[in-house]
Design a protein around this motif. Structure first.
Motif, PDB file in Angstrom:
ATOM      1  N   CYS A  44       0.861  -1.184   0.000  1.00 51.31           N
ATOM      2  CA  CYS A  44       0.000   0.000   0.000  1.00 51.31           C
ATOM      3  C   CYS A  44       0.897   1.233   0.000  1.00 51.31           C
ATOM      4  CB  CYS A  44      -0.919   0.004   1.219  1.00 51.31           C
ATOM      5  SG  CYS A  44      -2.166   1.312   1.194  1.00 51.31           S
ATOM      6  N   GLY A  45       0.486   2.265  -0.737  1.00 49.47           N
ATOM      7  CA  GLY A  45       1.369   3.413  -0.896  1.00 49.47           C
ATOM      8  C   GLY A  45       2.685   2.967  -1.492  1.00 49.47           C
ATOM      9  N   ALA A  46       2.608   1.941  -2.351  1.00 44.76           N
ATOM     10  CA  ALA A  46       3.801   1.231  -2.815  1.00 44.76           C
ATOM     11  C   ALA A  46       4.067   1.504  -4.283  1.00 44.76           C
ATOM     12  CB  ALA A  46       3.621  -0.273  -2.601  1.00 44.76           C
ATOM     13  N   PRO A  47       5.329   1.733  -4.667  1.00 47.16           N
ATOM     14  CA  PRO A  47       5.665   1.837  -6.088  1.00 47.16           C
ATOM     15  C   PRO A  47       5.173   0.602  -6.832  1.00 47.16           C
ATOM     16  CG  PRO A  47       7.526   2.501  -4.733  1.00 47.16           C
ATOM     17  CD  PRO A  47       6.506   1.913  -3.809  1.00 47.16           C
ATOM     18  N   ILE A  48       4.432   0.808  -7.926  1.00 51.09           N
ATOM     19  CA  ILE A  48       3.716  -0.297  -8.558  1.00 51.09           C
ATOM     20  C   ILE A  48       4.666  -1.261  -9.265  1.00 51.09           C
ATOM     21  CG2 ILE A  48       1.985  -0.909 -10.267  1.00 51.09           C
ATOM     22  CD1 ILE A  48       0.717   0.262  -7.814  1.00 51.09           C
ATOM     23  N   LEU A  49       5.371  -0.808 -10.274  1.00 48.21           N
ATOM     24  CA  LEU A  49       6.234  -1.733 -11.015  1.00 48.21           C
ATOM     25  C   LEU A  49       7.322  -2.351 -10.143  1.00 48.21           C
ATOM     26  CD1 LEU A  49       4.800  -0.267 -13.480  1.00 48.21           C
ATOM     27  CD2 LEU A  49       6.892  -0.787 -14.747  1.00 48.21           C
ATOM     28  N   PRO A  50       7.987  -1.582  -9.256  1.00 47.01           N
ATOM     29  CA  PRO A  50       9.044  -2.199  -8.444  1.00 47.01           C
ATOM     30  C   PRO A  50       8.556  -3.239  -7.444  1.00 47.01           C
ATOM     31  CG  PRO A  50       9.384   0.167  -8.593  1.00 47.01           C
ATOM     32  CD  PRO A  50       8.009  -0.110  -9.133  1.00 47.01           C
ATOM     33  N   SER A  51       7.243  -3.347  -7.240  1.00 46.25           N
ATOM     34  CA  SER A  51       6.718  -4.325  -6.288  1.00 46.25           C
ATOM     35  C   SER A  51       6.420  -5.679  -6.928  1.00 46.25           C
ATOM     36  CB  SER A  51       5.431  -3.793  -5.641  1.00 46.25           C
ATOM     37  OG  SER A  51       5.686  -2.615  -4.910  1.00 46.25           O
ATOM     38  N   LEU A  52       6.532  -5.766  -8.249  1.00 45.22           N
ATOM     39  CA  LEU A  52       6.197  -7.005  -8.944  1.00 45.22           C
ATOM     40  C   LEU A  52       7.027  -8.176  -8.414  1.00 45.22           C
ATOM     41  CD1 LEU A  52       4.744  -8.529 -11.253  1.00 45.22           C
ATOM     42  CD2 LEU A  52       6.687  -7.942 -12.707  1.00 45.22           C
ATOM     43  N   GLY A  53       6.333  -9.267  -8.083  1.00 43.18           N
ATOM     44  CA  GLY A  53       6.985 -10.474  -7.618  1.00 43.18           C
ATOM     45  C   GLY A  53       7.320 -10.482  -6.145  1.00 43.18           C
ATOM     46  N   LEU A  54       7.024  -9.371  -5.443  1.00 43.81           N
ATOM     47  CA  LEU A  54       7.421  -9.256  -4.048  1.00 43.81           C
ATOM     48  C   LEU A  54       6.251  -9.113  -3.087  1.00 43.81           C
ATOM     49  CD1 LEU A  54      10.491  -6.911  -4.606  1.00 43.81           C
ATOM     50  CD2 LEU A  54      10.535  -9.367  -4.134  1.00 43.81           C
ATOM     51  N   VAL A  55       5.060  -8.802  -3.599  1.00 44.78           N
ATOM     52  CA  VAL A  55       3.868  -8.717  -2.750  1.00 44.78           C
ATOM     53  C   VAL A  55       2.780  -9.607  -3.339  1.00 44.78           C
ATOM     54  CG1 VAL A  55       4.396  -6.375  -1.967  1.00 44.78           C
ATOM     55  CG2 VAL A  55       2.888  -6.693  -3.931  1.00 44.78           C
ATOM     56  N   ASP A  56       1.846 -10.026  -2.473  1.00 48.27           N
ATOM     57  CA  ASP A  56       0.770 -10.919  -2.884  1.00 48.27           C
ATOM     58  C   ASP A  56      -0.497 -10.172  -3.261  1.00 48.27           C
ATOM     59  OD1 ASP A  56       2.110 -13.533  -2.103  1.00 48.27           O
ATOM     60  OD2 ASP A  56       2.177 -12.440  -0.202  1.00 48.27           O
ATOM     61  N   CYS A  57      -0.705  -9.024  -2.662  1.00 44.11           N
ATOM     62  CA  CYS A  57      -1.842  -8.173  -3.017  1.00 44.11           C
ATOM     63  C   CYS A  57      -1.388  -6.726  -2.919  1.00 44.11           C
ATOM     64  CB  CYS A  57      -3.069  -8.444  -2.140  1.00 44.11           C
ATOM     65  SG  CYS A  57      -2.764  -8.555  -0.374  1.00 44.11           S
ATOM     66  N   MET A  58      -2.105  -5.851  -3.605  1.00 50.52           N
ATOM     67  CA  MET A  58      -1.637  -4.474  -3.734  1.00 50.52           C
ATOM     68  C   MET A  58      -2.813  -3.505  -3.772  1.00 50.52           C
ATOM     69  SD  MET A  58       0.762  -2.194  -4.219  1.00 50.52           S
ATOM     70  CE  MET A  58       2.295  -2.798  -4.919  1.00 50.52           C
ATOM     71  N   ARG A  59      -2.751  -2.489  -2.917  1.00 49.12           N
ATOM     72  CA  ARG A  59      -3.692  -1.387  -3.049  1.00 49.12           C
ATOM     73  C   ARG A  59      -3.408  -0.703  -4.376  1.00 49.12           C
ATOM     74  NH1 ARG A  59      -5.597   2.756   0.039  1.00 49.12           N
ATOM     75  NH2 ARG A  59      -6.117   1.272   1.651  1.00 49.12           N
ATOM     76  N   VAL A  60      -4.447  -0.521  -5.174  1.00 48.58           N
ATOM     77  CA  VAL A  60      -4.273   0.048  -6.502  1.00 48.58           C
ATOM     78  C   VAL A  60      -4.933   1.414  -6.614  1.00 48.58           C
ATOM     79  CG1 VAL A  60      -3.908  -2.123  -7.723  1.00 48.58           C
ATOM     80  CG2 VAL A  60      -6.251  -1.327  -7.299  1.00 48.58           C
ATOM     81  N   SER A  61      -5.157   2.073  -5.485  1.00 48.00           N
ATOM     82  CA  SER A  61      -5.808   3.384  -5.502  1.00 48.00           C
ATOM     83  C   SER A  61      -5.414   4.146  -4.255  1.00 48.00           C
ATOM     84  CB  SER A  61      -7.335   3.221  -5.518  1.00 48.00           C
ATOM     85  OG  SER A  61      -7.802   2.800  -4.239  1.00 48.00           O
ATOM     86  N   PRO A  62      -5.701   5.456  -4.230  1.00 42.55           N
ATOM     87  CA  PRO A  62      -5.605   6.169  -2.961  1.00 42.55           C
ATOM     88  C   PRO A  62      -6.666   5.668  -1.991  1.00 42.55           C
ATOM     89  CG  PRO A  62      -6.569   7.575  -4.646  1.00 42.55           C
ATOM     90  CD  PRO A  62      -6.097   6.329  -5.332  1.00 42.55           C
ATOM     91  N   ASP A  63      -6.564   6.101  -0.740  1.00 43.93           N
ATOM     92  CA  ASP A  63      -7.568   5.729   0.255  1.00 43.93           C
ATOM     93  C   ASP A  63      -8.938   6.252  -0.140  1.00 43.93           C
ATOM     94  OD1 ASP A  63      -5.436   4.787   1.723  1.00 43.93           O
ATOM     95  OD2 ASP A  63      -5.948   5.880   3.550  1.00 43.93           O
ATOM     96  N   THR A  64      -9.957   5.465   0.199  1.00 43.00           N
ATOM     97  CA  THR A  64     -11.301   6.010   0.154  1.00 43.00           C
ATOM     98  C   THR A  64     -11.495   6.906   1.380  1.00 43.00           C
ATOM     99  OG1 THR A  64     -13.639   5.479  -0.128  1.00 43.00           O
ATOM    100  CG2 THR A  64     -12.376   4.071   1.378  1.00 43.00           C
ATOM    101  N   ASP A  65     -12.723   7.379   1.590  1.00 44.38           N
ATOM    102  CA  ASP A  65     -12.961   8.328   2.676  1.00 44.38           C
ATOM    103  C   ASP A  65     -14.463   8.479   2.859  1.00 44.38           C
ATOM    104  OD1 ASP A  65     -11.407  10.477   4.353  1.00 44.38           O
ATOM    105  OD2 ASP A  65     -13.148  11.546   3.579  1.00 44.38           O
ATOM    106  N   PRO A  66     -14.919   8.920   4.013  1.00 47.70           N
ATOM    107  CA  PRO A  66     -16.337   9.252   4.130  1.00 47.70           C
ATOM    108  C   PRO A  66     -16.796  10.311   3.137  1.00 47.70           C
ATOM    109  CG  PRO A  66     -15.369   9.029   6.306  1.00 47.70           C
ATOM    110  CD  PRO A  66     -14.229   8.960   5.311  1.00 47.70           C
ATOM    111  N   LEU A  67     -15.856  11.145   2.639  1.00 40.57           N
ATOM    112  CA  LEU A  67     -16.176  12.185   1.663  1.00 40.57           C
ATOM    113  C   LEU A  67     -15.894  11.701   0.246  1.00 40.57           C
ATOM    114  CD1 LEU A  67     -14.602  15.323   3.398  1.00 40.57           C
ATOM    115  CD2 LEU A  67     -16.981  14.528   3.519  1.00 40.57           C
ATOM    116  N   VAL A  68     -16.687  12.152  -0.709  1.00 45.59           N
ATOM    117  CA  VAL A  68     -16.446  11.807  -2.110  1.00 45.59           C
ATOM    118  C   VAL A  68     -15.201  12.514  -2.621  1.00 45.59           C
ATOM    119  CG1 VAL A  68     -17.355  11.991  -4.463  1.00 45.59           C
ATOM    120  CG2 VAL A  68     -18.874  11.310  -2.581  1.00 45.59           C
ATOM    121  N   ASP A  69     -15.060  13.793  -2.327  1.00 38.69           N
ATOM    122  CA  ASP A  69     -13.948  14.587  -2.849  1.00 38.69           C
ATOM    123  C   ASP A  69     -13.053  15.081  -1.727  1.00 38.69           C
ATOM    124  OD1 ASP A  69     -14.517  14.711  -5.737  1.00 38.69           O
ATOM    125  OD2 ASP A  69     -16.349  15.726  -5.101  1.00 38.69           O
TER     126      ASP A  69
END
Length: 440
Positions: free
Chosen positions: A320-345
C-alpha cells in the motif's frame, strides 16, 4: 539521464492517453489529449503520493504510458521492475511525441477496449519475470475506517464478536494503524492500546486469521528508533510530514537497520500474525545516499526481499502506498488506488488524497493488473450512514476485482448497510471480471 524521443504517433478525436502513476495513491487513467491530468496540489502531496523529485510533463507515466487511437493501442513501458523510467507524451507539430529518460519497449496491438491491451502487456511482463503465483483471498475486516488511529485491542475484539452475532463472513481481521507507540517503534504498543500478542491469539481462537499494519520503511522523527539509531536512516531525506512529525527513511542497506527490520517481522510472526499490510512503502524507494551505494528502486526491492525472507512464502505481504512496477513479484496483493474516505472529494482537490472519487477512478484504471501481478485491493467497503454517496461506493467495491474488506464499526450500521455488508462479504466462486473500458 535526459529524455530521448522514443516514437511519434498521430492523434485525432478518438485518441486517449493512459498515464500510470508511480505508486498506489498516484492518480492513473485515460485522458483526452486536451485534458490536464491530476498533479499534486501541495509539496507534501508530491512526496507522499506522486514520484518524489520528479516533475511531470503534460502527460507522464512512471514505467508505463499508452496511447489509444481507435482500435490501435501503443504501450510504452519499462523493460523490467528494477529500473522504472519516466515516460512523457507531448503534443508537438500536430503529433504525439513520446520520450523517456531510460530504456523502454514499444508494443502495438489492436483492441476495441484499450484496457485489454494493457492486460496483455501485464501478462507478458509478468511472464518474462517469471511471476504468476496469484492468491485468492477470503472476506476481511480492517480497523482503519472504524477506529482510525485510536483503535484498541478491546475495539477489535468487540468487532469480532459482532461478526458472529450478525452472521458476517470474515476470514481475516486486520489491525491497522494506531496500535504503535510511534511510527518506527512497531513492537512497542501505544500505552492505552492493549496487547498485540493477546489480540492475535484471541483473533485466531475465533477461527480467523490475524493481520497487522506496518510502515516498514518509515521512521518518525519522535520515535525511539530515530533517537537511538540515527545511523540507520538515509541522511538528509524526508518521506513527508505526517502524524505531526517529519517522516524519515530507514536505510535497509545498513546491516543494523536490515537486522532490525527482520527482527520486527520475526517477532510479529511469532505473535501469530500472517498478513502484513505494508504501508507508505514509497519511502523505501526515495533516492538518497545509503550505506550501500544503490538507487532507490534497488533499495526498495532489497527491503521487501528482507521481509519476505523472514515471513516465508505462506504469509501474505500486502502493498500500500507502494511503487507499482518495483513491487512485482514481491507482494501478494496491492492497493491500486488512494484511500477512500467518508467524503467523495478531498478538500484539497487533489485526487491522490483520501476520497471516493480518486479511489474509484484509479482503481478502475488499474483493474488490468488483477490476477496478473497480484490480487488488487480497491480499498475497504465503508457504508455506515454518515458516508457520502455510500450506495455508489458499495457498487464500486462490488464490481472491483480483488480483496473484499469491510472497515465499518458493525454496531453503527443501519439495516441497509448491514445487509449490503453481509452480501459483499459472502464468499462466492471466483468469476472473471471483465475489464471496464475507459469510458466506464
Amino acid at each position: 539521464m535526459g529524455f530521448s524521443t522514443v516514437t511519434e504517433l498521430v492523434h485525432d478525436s478518438s485518441t486517449r492517453i493512459f498515464e500510470h502513476g508511480w505508486q498506489s495513491w498516484s492518480p492513473s487513467g485515460w485522458y483526452d489529449p486536451t485534458a490536464r491530468p491530476p498533479r499534486p496540489t501541495a509539496p507534501n502531496h508530491h512526496v507522499m503520493a506522486y514520484r518524489p523529485d520528479v516533475e511531470a510533463g503534460r502527460f507522464q507515466g512512471e514505467g508505463l504510458l499508452a496511447v489509444a487511437n481507435g482500435d490501435e493501442v501503443t504501450v510504452i513501458a519499462a523493460l523490467g521492475p528494477d529500473v522504472v523510467p519516466s515516460i512523457r507524451c507531448e503534443v508537438a507539430d500536430g503529433n504525439l511525441r513520446i520520450s523517456a529518460d531510460g530504456d523502454v519497449e514499444v508494443v502495438t496491438s489492436t483492441h476495441s477496449n484499450p484496457n485489454q491491451a494493457l492486460a496483455d502487456w501485464a501478462d507478458a511482463f509478468a511472464g518474462r519475470h517469471q511471476y504468476a503465483d496469484i492468491r485468492v483471498f477470503g472476506p476481511s475486516w480492517c480497523s482503519w475506517y472504524a477506529y482510525w488511529g485510536k483503535v484498541t485491542e478491546r475495539d477489535v475484539m468487540n468487532e469480532v464478536r459482532q461478526f458472529d452475532e450478525h452472521g458476517l463472513s470474515v476470514d481475516l481481521v486486520l489491525l491497522d494503524e494506531g496500535y504503535q507507540a510511534e511510527i518506527g517503534d512497531w513492537l512497542t504498543p501505544r500505552d492505552d492500546f492493549g496487547s498485540t500478542v493477546r489480540l492475535a491469539s484471541d483473533i485466531r481462537a475465533s477461527g480467523r486469521r490475524a493481520g497487522i499494519w506496518v510502515a516498514p520503511f518509515l521512521v518518525g522523527s519522535r520515535s525511539e528508533t530515530a533517537r537511538k539509531h540515527p545511523e540507520w536512516l538515509v541522511p538528509g531525506i524526508t518521506a513527508g510530514t505526517n502524524w505531526g512529525q517529519e517522516q524519515l527513511v530507514l536505510d535497509v542497506t545498513h546491516p543494523g537497520a536490515a537486522q532490525h527490520l527482520q527482527d520486527v517481522f520475526t517477532e510479529l510472526c511469532r505473535q501469530g500474525y500472517d498478513h502484513f499490510k505494508l504501508d507508505f512503502c514509497y519511502a523505501g524507494a526515495i533516492e538518497g545516499r545509503r550505506h550501500d551505494q544503490v538507487d532507490g528502486v534497488t533499495a526498495y526491492r532489497h527491503g521487501l526481499r528482507l521481509i519476505r525472507e523472514v515471513v516465508g512464502p505462506n504469509r501474505i505481504l500486502h502493498g500500500c502506498g507502494a511503487p507499482i512496477l518495483p513491487s512485482l513479484g514481491l507482494v501478494d496483493c496491492m492497493r491500486v488506488s488512494p484511500d477512500t474516505d467518508p467524503l467523495v472529494d478531498p478538500p484539497s482537490g487533489d485526487i491522490s488524497q483520501p476520497g471516493q472519487r480518486g479511489a474509484r477512478s484509479t482503481s478502475v484504471a488499474r483493474e488490468f493488473l488483477h490476477g496478473r501481478w497480484w490480487a488488487n485491493d480497491p480499498d475497504c467497503l465503508i457504508v455506515q450512514p454518515d458516508i457520502q454517496d455510500r450506495e455508489a461506493w458499495a457498487n464500486h467495491v462490488e464490481h472491483s476485482p480483488g480483496l473484499r474488506m469491510s472497515s465499518d464499526p458493525i454496531g453503527a450500521l443501519d439495516r441497509w448497510a448491514l445487509d449490503r455488508t453481509r452480501e459483499l462479504l459472502t464468499p462466492t466462486s471466483p468469476r472473471p471480471h471483465p475489464l471496464r473500458n475507459f469510458d466506464a
